[in-house]
Design an enzyme around this catalytic site. Structure first.
Site, short mmCIF file in Angstrom:
data_model
loop_
_atom_site.label_atom_id
_atom_site.label_comp_id
_atom_site.label_asym_id
_atom_site.label_seq_id
_atom_site.Cartn_x
_atom_site.Cartn_y
_atom_site.Cartn_z
N SER A 1 -4.84 3.60 -16.80
CA SER A 1 -3.75 3.30 -15.87
C SER A 1 -3.50 4.39 -14.84
O SER A 1 -4.14 5.44 -14.84
CB SER A 1 -2.45 3.00 -16.61
OG SER A 1 -1.92 4.19 -17.16
N THR B 1 -7.07 -0.50 -11.71
CA THR B 1 -6.32 -0.23 -12.93
C THR B 1 -4.97 -0.93 -12.84
O THR B 1 -4.77 -1.80 -11.99
CB THR B 1 -6.18 1.29 -13.17
OG1 THR B 1 -5.67 1.51 -14.48
CG2 THR B 1 -5.32 1.97 -12.12
N TYR B 2 -4.06 -0.58 -13.72
CA TYR B 2 -2.72 -1.15 -13.71
C TYR B 2 -1.70 -0.02 -13.63
O TYR B 2 -2.01 1.14 -13.92
CB TYR B 2 -2.48 -2.03 -14.94
CG TYR B 2 -2.56 -1.26 -16.24
CD1 TYR B 2 -1.41 -0.74 -16.83
CD2 TYR B 2 -3.78 -1.03 -16.86
CE1 TYR B 2 -1.49 -0.02 -18.01
CE2 TYR B 2 -3.86 -0.32 -18.02
CZ TYR B 2 -2.71 0.19 -18.61
OH TYR B 2 -2.79 0.91 -19.76
N LYS C 1 0.85 -1.20 0.00
CA LYS C 1 0.00 0.00 0.00
C LYS C 1 0.88 1.24 0.00
O LYS C 1 1.86 1.32 0.74
CB LYS C 1 -0.89 -0.02 1.24
CG LYS C 1 -1.68 1.24 1.47
CD LYS C 1 -2.73 1.08 2.55
CE LYS C 1 -2.16 1.11 3.94
NZ LYS C 1 -3.21 1.31 4.96
N GLY D 1 -6.62 8.40 -18.41
CA GLY D 1 -7.83 7.93 -19.07
C GLY D 1 -9.08 8.29 -18.29
O GLY D 1 -9.16 9.35 -17.66
N ALA D 2 -10.05 7.40 -18.29
CA ALA D 2 -11.35 7.67 -17.66
C ALA D 2 -11.22 8.00 -16.17
O ALA D 2 -12.01 8.77 -15.62
CB ALA D 2 -12.28 6.48 -17.84
N ALA D 3 -10.20 7.46 -15.50
CA ALA D 3 -10.00 7.73 -14.07
C ALA D 3 -9.76 9.22 -13.81
O ALA D 3 -10.02 9.70 -12.70
CB ALA D 3 -8.83 6.92 -13.55
#
Length: 116
Positions: free
Chosen positions: A25, A57-58, A9, A73-75
């Site tokens: 990502s 995501t990655y 984490k 991206g969408a995030a």
């Protein structure tokens, strides 16, 4: 049986960029990735402490010592620059391994750099 446990984490990092026009990502400073044991392309969960959003995501490595935490991206619609995030990844362990497992937890400073 395999148990899914927290592997690593990065706790309370600050979003430095949100890039809507990049293909998905999260980009993370490679020093933070190394400290947490998170690998390129690894599956992560990202929690936004400011608004409660959660995504999966990655990871893409970012420049070392840059403090980069960039949602791509969408995030980028769910995270804004300055938001505080927790980045978590999980791994499978046998019950025996699980008993001894201790997750790596990284606490970056206010600039997302490693605290010595």
């Amino acid at each position: 049986m395999v148990l899914d446990l927290l592997k690593a984490k990065i706790h309370c990092a600050t979003v430095t960029e949100a890039n809507l026009h990049y293909m998905g990502s999260i980009t993370i400073d490679e020093d933070l990735m190394d400290a947490a044991g998170i690998l390129p392309n690894e599956h992560v969960h990202v929690v936004n402490n400011n608004n409660g959003e959660r995504i999966e995501t990655y990871v893409i490595p970012g420049p070392r010592k840059s403090g980069c935490i960039c949602l791509n991206g969408a995030a980028a619609r769910k995270f804004q620059v300055g938001d505080i995030v927790i980045i978590m990844c999980y791994a499978g362990f046998t019950p025996e391994e699980a008993k001894a497992h201790k997750p790596a937890v990284v606490f970056p400073d206010e600039n997302n750099l490693l605290v010595k």
